[in-house]
Design an enzyme around this catalytic site. Structure first.
Site, PDB file in Angstrom:
ATOM      1  N   GLY A  75       0.837  -1.218   0.000  1.00 25.83           N
ATOM      2  CA  GLY A  75       0.000   0.000   0.000  1.00 25.83           C
ATOM      3  C   GLY A  75       0.860   1.252   0.000  1.00 25.83           C
ATOM      4  O   GLY A  75       0.497   2.287   0.558  1.00 25.83           O
ATOM      5  N   LEU A 124       1.618   3.488  -2.134  1.00 17.56           N
ATOM      6  CA  LEU A 124       1.231   4.731  -2.804  1.00 17.56           C
ATOM      7  C   LEU A 124       0.108   5.455  -2.063  1.00 17.56           C
ATOM      8  O   LEU A 124      -0.358   6.505  -2.501  1.00 17.56           O
ATOM      9  CB  LEU A 124       0.793   4.460  -4.251  1.00 17.56           C
ATOM     10  CG  LEU A 124       1.815   3.786  -5.164  1.00 17.56           C
ATOM     11  CD1 LEU A 124       1.400   3.962  -6.627  1.00 17.56           C
ATOM     12  CD2 LEU A 124       3.219   4.325  -4.975  1.00 17.56           C
ATOM     13  N   GLY A 125      -0.322   4.906  -0.929  1.00 18.25           N
ATOM     14  CA  GLY A 125      -1.427   5.497  -0.192  1.00 18.25           C
ATOM     15  C   GLY A 125      -0.996   6.689   0.649  1.00 18.25           C
ATOM     16  O   GLY A 125       0.167   7.114   0.622  1.00 18.25           O
ATOM     17  N   GLN A 126      -1.956   7.221   1.403  1.00 14.27           N
ATOM     18  CA  GLN A 126      -1.694   8.444   2.172  1.00 14.27           C
ATOM     19  C   GLN A 126      -0.507   8.252   3.126  1.00 14.27           C
ATOM     20  O   GLN A 126       0.414   9.069   3.158  1.00 14.27           O
ATOM     21  CB  GLN A 126      -2.941   8.858   2.971  1.00 14.27           C
ATOM     22  CG  GLN A 126      -2.767  10.209   3.668  1.00 14.27           C
ATOM     23  CD  GLN A 126      -3.826  10.501   4.716  1.00 14.27           C
ATOM     24  OE1 GLN A 126      -4.670   9.656   5.038  1.00 14.27           O
ATOM     25  NE2 GLN A 126      -3.783  11.706   5.250  1.00 14.27           N
ATOM     26  N   ASP A 138       2.373  -1.681  -4.496  1.00 16.72           N
ATOM     27  CA  ASP A 138       0.960  -1.286  -4.439  1.00 16.72           C
ATOM     28  C   ASP A 138       0.239  -1.994  -5.582  1.00 16.72           C
ATOM     29  O   ASP A 138       0.866  -2.414  -6.557  1.00 16.72           O
ATOM     30  CB  ASP A 138       0.822   0.240  -4.566  1.00 16.72           C
ATOM     31  CG  ASP A 138      -0.470   0.769  -3.936  1.00 16.72           C
ATOM     32  OD1 ASP A 138      -0.389   1.489  -2.919  1.00 16.72           O
ATOM     33  OD2 ASP A 138      -1.566   0.454  -4.452  1.00 16.72           O
ATOM     34  N   ARG A 197      -1.573  -0.545  -7.629  1.00 18.33           N
ATOM     35  CA  ARG A 197      -1.561   0.379  -8.767  1.00 18.33           C
ATOM     36  C   ARG A 197      -0.178   0.996  -8.856  1.00 18.33           C
ATOM     37  O   ARG A 197       0.613   0.892  -7.908  1.00 18.33           O
ATOM     38  CB  ARG A 197      -2.619   1.472  -8.590  1.00 18.33           C
ATOM     39  CG  ARG A 197      -2.390   2.290  -7.318  1.00 18.33           C
ATOM     40  CD  ARG A 197      -3.593   3.124  -6.943  1.00 18.33           C
ATOM     41  NE  ARG A 197      -3.451   3.615  -5.576  1.00 18.33           N
ATOM     42  CZ  ARG A 197      -3.063   4.836  -5.242  1.00 18.33           C
ATOM     43  NH1 ARG A 197      -2.763   5.717  -6.159  1.00 18.33           N
ATOM     44  NH2 ARG A 197      -2.977   5.194  -3.968  1.00 18.33           N
ATOM     45  N   TYR A 233     -14.957  -1.987   8.298  1.00 21.12           N
ATOM     46  CA  TYR A 233     -13.550  -1.605   8.477  1.00 21.12           C
ATOM     47  C   TYR A 233     -13.113  -1.868   9.925  1.00 21.12           C
ATOM     48  O   TYR A 233     -12.059  -2.464  10.175  1.00 21.12           O
ATOM     49  CB  TYR A 233     -13.413  -0.127   8.102  1.00 21.12           C
ATOM     50  CG  TYR A 233     -12.058   0.499   8.342  1.00 21.12           C
ATOM     51  CD1 TYR A 233     -10.919   0.071   7.659  1.00 21.12           C
ATOM     52  CD2 TYR A 233     -11.919   1.559   9.244  1.00 21.12           C
ATOM     53  CE1 TYR A 233      -9.689   0.686   7.868  1.00 21.12           C
ATOM     54  CE2 TYR A 233     -10.697   2.182   9.451  1.00 21.12           C
ATOM     55  CZ  TYR A 233      -9.578   1.731   8.761  1.00 21.12           C
ATOM     56  OH  TYR A 233      -8.356   2.338   8.964  1.00 21.12           O
ATOM     57  N   ILE A 276      -5.385  10.649  10.104  1.00 20.33           N
ATOM     58  CA  ILE A 276      -4.071  11.220   9.764  1.00 20.33           C
ATOM     59  C   ILE A 276      -4.262  12.397   8.808  1.00 20.33           C
ATOM     60  O   ILE A 276      -4.965  12.285   7.800  1.00 20.33           O
ATOM     61  CB  ILE A 276      -3.159  10.141   9.132  1.00 20.33           C
ATOM     62  CG1 ILE A 276      -3.010   8.937  10.085  1.00 20.33           C
ATOM     63  CG2 ILE A 276      -1.793  10.736   8.776  1.00 20.33           C
ATOM     64  CD1 ILE A 276      -2.419   9.255  11.449  1.00 20.33           C
TER      65      ILE A 276
HETATM   66  P1  NAD Z   1      -4.851   4.612   1.671  1.00 27.26           P
HETATM   67  O1  NAD Z   1      -6.229   4.208   1.278  1.00 27.26           O
HETATM   68  O2  NAD Z   1      -4.427   6.014   1.441  1.00 27.26           O
HETATM   69  O3  NAD Z   1      -3.773   3.665   0.978  1.00 27.26           O
HETATM   70  C1  NAD Z   1      -3.968   2.278   0.895  1.00 27.26           C
HETATM   71  C2  NAD Z   1      -3.182   1.794  -0.310  1.00 27.26           C
HETATM   72  O4  NAD Z   1      -3.438   0.386  -0.429  1.00 27.26           O
HETATM   73  C3  NAD Z   1      -3.610   2.446  -1.633  1.00 27.26           C
HETATM   74  O5  NAD Z   1      -2.494   3.003  -2.285  1.00 27.26           O
HETATM   75  C4  NAD Z   1      -4.217   1.313  -2.445  1.00 27.26           C
HETATM   76  O6  NAD Z   1      -3.931   1.393  -3.829  1.00 27.26           O
HETATM   77  C5  NAD Z   1      -3.545   0.110  -1.811  1.00 27.26           C
HETATM   78  N1  NAD Z   1      -4.322  -1.130  -1.971  1.00 27.26           N
HETATM   79  C6  NAD Z   1      -5.656  -1.287  -1.918  1.00 27.26           C
HETATM   80  N2  NAD Z   1      -5.970  -2.567  -2.148  1.00 27.26           N
HETATM   81  C7  NAD Z   1      -4.809  -3.229  -2.337  1.00 27.26           C
HETATM   82  C8  NAD Z   1      -4.468  -4.568  -2.621  1.00 27.26           C
HETATM   83  N3  NAD Z   1      -5.406  -5.515  -2.777  1.00 27.26           N
HETATM   84  N4  NAD Z   1      -3.168  -4.903  -2.740  1.00 27.26           N
HETATM   85  C9  NAD Z   1      -2.216  -3.961  -2.598  1.00 27.26           C
HETATM   86  N5  NAD Z   1      -2.457  -2.670  -2.364  1.00 27.26           N
HETATM   87  C10 NAD Z   1      -3.757  -2.314  -2.224  1.00 27.26           C
HETATM   88  O7  NAD Z   1      -4.674   4.212   3.220  1.00 27.26           O
HETATM   89  P2  NAD Z   1      -3.719   4.903   4.301  1.00 27.26           P
HETATM   90  O8  NAD Z   1      -4.465   6.036   4.852  1.00 27.26           O
HETATM   91  O9  NAD Z   1      -2.367   5.097   3.765  1.00 27.26           O
HETATM   92  O10 NAD Z   1      -3.726   3.757   5.416  1.00 27.26           O
HETATM   93  C11 NAD Z   1      -2.658   2.854   5.599  1.00 27.26           C
HETATM   94  C12 NAD Z   1      -3.009   1.961   6.784  1.00 27.26           C
HETATM   95  O11 NAD Z   1      -3.201   2.777   7.953  1.00 27.26           O
HETATM   96  C13 NAD Z   1      -4.299   1.167   6.610  1.00 27.26           C
HETATM   97  O12 NAD Z   1      -4.178  -0.077   7.251  1.00 27.26           O
HETATM   98  C14 NAD Z   1      -5.326   2.001   7.346  1.00 27.26           C
HETATM   99  O13 NAD Z   1      -6.394   1.215   7.800  1.00 27.26           O
HETATM  100  C15 NAD Z   1      -4.487   2.523   8.488  1.00 27.26           C
HETATM  101  N6  NAD Z   1      -5.036   3.758   9.062  1.00 27.26           N
HETATM  102  C16 NAD Z   1      -5.032   4.918   8.341  1.00 27.26           C
HETATM  103  C17 NAD Z   1      -5.549   6.078   8.912  1.00 27.26           C
HETATM  104  C18 NAD Z   1      -5.570   7.396   8.178  1.00 27.26           C
HETATM  105  O14 NAD Z   1      -6.184   8.357   8.682  1.00 27.26           O
HETATM  106  N7  NAD Z   1      -4.940   7.516   7.007  1.00 27.26           N
HETATM  107  C19 NAD Z   1      -6.065   6.041  10.219  1.00 27.26           C
HETATM  108  C20 NAD Z   1      -6.085   4.830  10.889  1.00 27.26           C
HETATM  109  C21 NAD Z   1      -5.553   3.697  10.316  1.00 27.26           C
HETATM  110  C1  AKB Z   2     -10.831   6.377   8.371  1.00 22.54           C
HETATM  111  O1  AKB Z   2     -11.441   7.434   8.603  1.00 22.54           O
HETATM  112  O2  AKB Z   2     -11.338   5.352   7.906  1.00 22.54           O
HETATM  113  C2  AKB Z   2      -9.366   6.332   8.745  1.00 22.54           C
HETATM  114  C3  AKB Z   2      -9.225   5.775  10.124  1.00 22.54           C
HETATM  115  C4  AKB Z   2      -9.404   6.661  11.285  1.00 22.54           C
HETATM  116  O3  AKB Z   2      -8.973   4.608  10.272  1.00 22.54           O
HETATM  117  N1  AKB Z   2      -8.822   7.629   8.599  1.00 22.54           N
END
Ligand code: NAD
Ligand code: AKB
Length: 338
Positions: free
Chosen positions: A26, A28-30, A52, A54, A161, A191
């Site tokens: 993952g 490329l995600g946030q 990722d 993508r 989730y 975040i």
């Molecule tokens: P995001 O949605 O920005 O990024 C997730 C990435 O996973 C994306 O780039 C997507 O392309 C990739 N992805 C989706 N399905 C996939 C698959 N089958 N195989 C491979 N890659 C795949 O999420 P994020 O915000 O970067 O979160 C990262 C982790 O942190 C997650 O476990 C999320 O639950 C956790 N988290 C995030 C937040 C937040 O506010 N950002 C808060 C709490 C927990």
């Molecule tokens: C969401 O809102 O789903 C995430 C999280 C708090 O896990 N940012």
């Protein structure tokens, strides 16, 4: 040389308990996008494989340092990437978040649970050093004491989730106790960051508001003005993730479920803080179905376990985060002509 010498180095590092070849799923995600860059700066670009499902949109990650297209539900593909790069540690960031999760609950279970099980199984089979498996404040539900949410209340989330995040924590603990795998994780709050837009969560309003303030001086917020949620600025998120993964194993009592706090504020307080920098910014509050998810999560977090066991301490509060977000994002928007 390269192969045997590199392998010897990995083995030596494993003995000294230091991560040396890292896979970020993952990526490329946030969070993954900034975590990968921070890990590359710390461990060497060639030692951090970004992966990722993508590959579009993040040239700085895809073209600098190793990148692989990888679906975490594809066990054989994960195995081949891990073997190809002699990976010893995984930061497993691939997931579907809360708002998209309610649109696609079956996909959310598949990606979040099958993906994690694949990662843990391969880590067990290959005797990997360490796995980071992020959890979320989404593990809490309406019955959780909201102010603050304790470290260990009964967990009854109402979103798919949240169900996958509670199950993920339990699965991680199972692999620790049953197989001796070193799995670690925190319950991230929402975040806030400027480099990569969030991927479909409930806390996304706390990021979107900055784009809208800079671009249109107006934002239509999808939660009520009095909605208070736990949040964290990205530099603190990256610091916490790396600090926990580098912490001495013997100092940890908890492993996969650390509560983690940065700051808590209402949507109205966030808008008011932005107005201090952009006086003609206005915000309307028009709650949609994500309000119900927000209402099921706590307002503040008791993170004393993280503070006591690995010295966690956040650096950013609401004013410091807002000032830095506005300046970083306006620079980025100007560069990208957004
Ligand atoms: P995001 O949605 O920005 O990024 C997730 C990435 O996973 C994306 O780039 C997507 O392309 C990739 N992805 C989706 N399905 C996939 C698959 N089958 N195989 C491979 N890659 C795949 O999420 P994020 O915000 O970067 O979160 C990262 C982790 O942190 C997650 O476990 C999320 O639950 C956790 N988290 C995030 C937040 C937040 O506010 N950002 C808060 C709490 C927990
Ligand atoms: C969401 O809102 O789903 C995430 C999280 C708090 O896990 N940012």
């Amino acid at each position: 040389m390269a192969y045997n010498a590199a392998l010897a180095e990995v083995e030596e590092d494993q003995l000294t308990n230091t991560m040396s070849r890292i896979l970020v799923t993952g990526a490329l995600g946030q969070i993954g996008s900034e975590l990968t860059l921070a890990l590359r700066a710390r461990y060497g670009a060639q030692n951090v494989v970004a992966a990722d499902i993508r590959s579009e949109g993040k040239e700085d990650l895809v073209n600098v340092g190793p990148f692989e297209r990888l679906d975490v539900t594809d066990m054989d593909r994960i195995k081949s990437v891990i073997d190809q790069y002699h990976v010893d540690s995984i930061f497993h960031m691939a997931a579907i978040l809360s708002a998209v999760g309610e649109e696609k609950p079956q996909l959310t279970w598949k990606v979040n649970m099958e993906g994690l099980l694949n990662i843990l199984e391969i880590a067990r089979e290959r005797h990997l050093l360490r796995v980071f498996s992020p959890s979320s404040i989404a593990v809490f539900g309406p019955e959780t004491p909201p102010d603050p949410a304790p470290q260990a209340p009964p967990l009854h989330p109402t979103t798919m989730y949240g169900v996958t995040k509670v199950s993920g924590e339990l699965l991680g603990e199972y692999y620790i106790h049953r197989f001796g795998l070193d799995v670690r994780g925190v319950r991230y709050p929402g975040i806030i960051s400027s480099a990569t837009r969030p991927g479909g969560g409930t806390t996304d309003y706390a990021v979107e508001i900055f784009y809208a303030a800079l671009k249109n001086k107006h934002y239509e917020c999808f939660v009520r003005e009095d909605t208070v949620l736990p949040m964290m600025y990205m530099p603190d998120c990256i610091k916490a993730t790396i600090e926990l993964m580098e912490a001495d194993h013997d100092s940890l009592v908890h492993h996969c479920d650390f509560n983690l706090a940065g700051m808590s504020f209402s949507a109205g307080e966030l808008a008011a803080e932005i107005t201090k920098h952009i006086p003609d910014f206005t915000c309307e509050f028009k709650p949609d179905k994500r309000q119900e998810i927000a209402d099921s999560w706590p307002r503040t977090i008791d993170d004393s376990a993280a503070r006591n066991e690995w010295g966690w301490e956040p650096s950013y509060d609401l004013p410091a985060m807002t000032a830095d977000m506005l300046s970083s994002l306006s620079e980025r928007m100007t560069r990208a002509k957004l």
